[in-house]
Scaffold this active site. Structure first.
Site, PDB file in Angstrom:
ATOM      1  N   SER A 104     -17.095 127.464  10.967  1.00 31.47           N
ATOM      2  CA  SER A 104     -16.515 128.153  12.122  1.00 31.47           C
ATOM      3  C   SER A 104     -15.022 128.369  11.840  1.00 31.47           C
ATOM      4  O   SER A 104     -14.501 127.884  10.833  1.00 31.47           O
ATOM      5  CB  SER A 104     -16.724 127.331  13.380  1.00 31.47           C
ATOM      6  OG  SER A 104     -16.089 126.088  13.215  1.00 31.47           O
ATOM      7  N   CYS A 118       2.817 130.029  36.347  1.00 28.98           N
ATOM      8  CA  CYS A 118       1.828 129.287  37.142  1.00 28.98           C
ATOM      9  C   CYS A 118       2.320 127.859  37.398  1.00 28.98           C
ATOM     10  O   CYS A 118       3.207 127.668  38.212  1.00 28.98           O
ATOM     11  CB  CYS A 118       0.471 129.336  36.454  1.00 28.98           C
ATOM     12  SG  CYS A 118      -0.873 129.133  37.637  1.00 28.98           S
ATOM     13  N   HIS A 157      -0.443 134.846  35.720  1.00 29.33           N
ATOM     14  CA  HIS A 157      -0.358 134.740  34.254  1.00 29.33           C
ATOM     15  C   HIS A 157      -0.082 136.108  33.625  1.00 29.33           C
ATOM     16  O   HIS A 157      -1.016 136.824  33.264  1.00 29.33           O
ATOM     17  CB  HIS A 157      -1.666 134.183  33.693  1.00 29.33           C
ATOM     18  CG  HIS A 157      -1.891 132.749  34.036  1.00 29.33           C
ATOM     19  ND1 HIS A 157      -1.473 131.720  33.224  1.00 29.33           N
ATOM     20  CD2 HIS A 157      -2.479 132.178  35.117  1.00 29.33           C
ATOM     21  CE1 HIS A 157      -1.795 130.570  33.791  1.00 29.33           C
ATOM     22  NE2 HIS A 157      -2.406 130.819  34.930  1.00 29.33           N
ATOM     23  N   GLU A 209       0.915 136.786  30.746  1.00 29.55           N
ATOM     24  CA  GLU A 209       0.583 136.830  29.311  1.00 29.55           C
ATOM     25  C   GLU A 209      -0.736 137.542  29.033  1.00 29.55           C
ATOM     26  O   GLU A 209      -0.919 138.106  27.949  1.00 29.55           O
ATOM     27  CB  GLU A 209       0.566 135.413  28.718  1.00 29.55           C
ATOM     28  CG  GLU A 209      -0.552 134.479  29.168  1.00 29.55           C
ATOM     29  CD  GLU A 209      -0.231 133.687  30.434  1.00 29.55           C
ATOM     30  OE1 GLU A 209       0.613 134.138  31.221  1.00 29.55           O
ATOM     31  OE2 GLU A 209      -0.855 132.617  30.647  1.00 29.55           O
TER      32      GLU A 209
HETATM   33  N1  GLN Z   1      -2.465 123.164  38.349  1.00 30.08           N
HETATM   34  C1  GLN Z   1      -1.858 124.231  39.073  1.00 30.08           C
HETATM   35  C2  GLN Z   1      -2.770 124.768  40.148  1.00 30.08           C
HETATM   36  O1  GLN Z   1      -3.937 124.563  40.122  1.00 30.08           O
HETATM   37  C3  GLN Z   1      -1.415 125.343  38.151  1.00 30.08           C
HETATM   38  C4  GLN Z   1      -2.547 126.013  37.449  1.00 30.08           C
HETATM   39  C5  GLN Z   1      -2.112 126.808  36.252  1.00 30.08           C
HETATM   40  O2  GLN Z   1      -1.024 126.631  35.740  1.00 30.08           O
HETATM   41  N2  GLN Z   1      -2.969 127.668  35.762  1.00 30.08           N
HETATM   42  O3  GLN Z   1      -2.336 125.437  41.050  1.00 30.08           O
END
Ligand code: GLN
Length: 531
Positions: free
Chosen positions: A13, A382, A508, A510
């Site tokens: 893999s 996030c 996000h 990205e």
């Molecule tokens: N743990 C945080 C939440 O659930 C941030 C989640 C994340 O960074 N994707 O809100």
């Protein structure tokens, strides 16, 4: 009629099947065909959402909110098409669907079996991807290695698809390892031969073999593989190790990999338009500047856990002719009195990515504080945004006990709290706030200047949110809320105006960055880090 390309892997893999699939897809698209992509993951989890990032790497989120394998990130970055729930199918998904049908009585008394019931379900997923995407060509990558017990039903389903649709509508690409043996200093084709024997034993004769090796295969070796594996020599495509994955489509193009597929499909070999991609390679091969960006996270030992962020940083770097050197910093290591000045000595920007759970949080808070106080460009994604809010509440607003409910269930100052609709949820899998949500930007802010419009859509994956009860006090102390979701009044973006560059987003960004079109938030982050 949709045509189907299947990409399998042999020997080991981690050969870069995902990049192979993406590269072929890019080339076919460049010749004017509509291409859609799909990955089969033969594990029993319904999706990777519940897996540890250390196990699986990043969870890529599609616009429709599917939590998927990180290879889908490569697919989207290469073909620049939005994928969806039909694009990542696991054994867990297939079995759940079949068992649900069985309980409903859909099988009318039949004994439910791997063949034909599981295989039919798999075939339907391939056809569904073709029908819903209306693509000319669907490329399906099969996770794992030929010979694995797990993938048996998937391979059998593909064999049946070939039988149903015929050779002119199906094409099998088998990627294998051709190792270089030091000492005798030669490449060895035996593992490839054996892997093809294994594949044939399952009823599939590959139409193309992509050989991963440190150097190109010579004529003699290609003849050998062609003879033993019964394929034309031209159908053996060298995939030599490269520094830059975006080079790979061009390497395949030179060997006419896409032409070979189109010819078998009886499709016109239209002129390829690779102008933009070639320009990209020209740029990536000649970057003039370098810059260090610190990524402070909790899964930093496995860089794949942040692969879309690393790629998004690179993309923004391309725009500014700059090679991005990521300094991977384990946030837990920042917790006991480290010399932050020394750690961030060469750092021109700090990024705190997403994450779950309490470990390493205080270290991230320190990093956010360091960025804020030392005027270092900061991008919080996030969890990174949540951490920046906690830090600001504690150290600027004097809310000493500020925290997120995620890390302290009895917290008295939960500046980050569980979303109302999350309170009664019991299942962990598939229940986060997922996928695209609208975000309205405030004019005159950094975020607005980046996006240059008022309404955007970005992809989410979180359970906790900025607690609006603390909005006033944080704003009074200088935090700017520059993006909100109007429908739910949820905070989407925060920033600090009297700072070189300090921004955090609940979503996000990205996932939407492309090599030839970097994301606005990464664009300004790198631009300001360079200044
Ligand atoms: N743990 C945080 C939440 O659930 C941030 C989640 C994340 O960074 N994707 O809100």
């Amino acid at each position: 009629m949709t045509k189907y390309v299947f990409v399998t892997g042999g020997v080991v893999s981690g050969l870069g099947k995902g990049i192979t699939a993406s590269s072929l897809a890019l080339l076919l698209k460049s010749r004017g065909y509509k291409v859609f992509m799909q990955k089969f993951d033969p594990y029993i989890n319904v999706d990777p959402g519940t897996m540890s990032p250390f196990q699986h790497g990043e969870v890529f989120v599609t616009a429709d909110g599917s939590e998927t394998d990180l290879d889908l990130g490569h697919y989207e970055r290469f073909i620049d098409e939005e994928l969806n729930y039909t694009s990542n199918i696991t054994t867990g998904k297939i079995y759940s669907a079949v068992i649900e049908k069985e309980r409903r009585g859909d099988y009318l008394g039949a004994t439910v079996q791997i063949v034909p019931h599981i295989t039919n379900e798999i075939k339907n997923k391939v056809y569904e991807a073709g029908i819903t995407s209306k693509a000319d060509i669907v490329i399906t990558e099969i996770g794992g290695t030929i010979g694995d017990i797990e993938s048996g039903a998937f391979i059998e389903a593909l064999r049946q698809i070939q039988n149903e649709k015929g050779k002119e509508n199906t094409f099998f690409v088998h990627t294998t390892l051709v190792p270089f043996i030091y000492g005798s200093d030669e490449l060895k084709t035996k593992p490839t031969q054996h892997s093809v024997i294994e594949l044939r034993g399952l009823g599939i004769q590959p139409d193309m073999i992509v050989t991963r090796s440190p150097i190109a295969l010579d004529n003699h070796l290609k003849n050998k593989i062609a003879l033993y594996c019964s394929i034309p020599k031209e159908h053996i495509i060298d995939s030599i190790d490269v520094k830059n994955i975006y080079q790979i489509p061009i390497n395949y193009y030179k060997q006419k990999a896409d032409e070979i597929i189109l010819k078998q499909f009886n499709l016109d070999v239209k002129k390829a338009n690779l102008t933009e991609w070639k320009k990209l390679i020209e740029t990536t091969d000649n970057l003039k500047k370098e810059i260090e960006i610190a990524l402070v996270g909790k899964y930093t030992e496995l860089h794949d856990a942040y692969i879309s962020i690393a790629e998004a940083l690179k993309h923004a770097g391309y725009k500014y002719n700059t090679k991005i050197n990521i300094n991977w910093i384990d946030s837990e290591k920042l917790e006991d009195n480290p010399d932050l000045k020394k750690i961030f000595k060469n750092t021109k920007g700090i990024i705190i990515p997403g994450g779950f759970g309490q470990r390493g949080i205080e270290g991230m808070i320190k990093a956010a504080k360091y960025a804020r106080e030392n005027n270092i460009p900061f991008l919080g994604i996030c969890l990174g945004m949540q951490v920046a809010v906690i830090e600001f509440a504690r150290n600027v607003c004097n809310l000493k006990e500020a925290n997120s409910r995620e890390f302290s269930s009895l917290c008295k100052t939960p500046v980050i709290d569980l979303m109302a609709e999350q309170k009664n949820i019991i299942n962990m899998g598939g229940t986060l706030r997922l996928g695209n949500y609208d975000c309205h930007l405030k004019k005159g802010t950094l975020a607005y200047n980046d996006y240059k419009c008022e309404d955007i859509k970005e992809r989410h994956r979180h359970r906790y949110e900025f607690n609006n009860e603390y909005r006033k006090i944080l704003e009074k102390n200088g935090l700017v809320i520059s993006g909100i979701n109007k429908a739910s009044d949820l905070v989407e973006i925060i920033e600090l105006p009297n700072h070189k560059h300090f921004i955090g987003c609940q979503f996000h960004p990205e996932f939407k960055s492309r090599p030839t079109r970097c994301h606005p938030l990464f664009d300004s982050f790198i631009k300001n880090s360079l200044n």
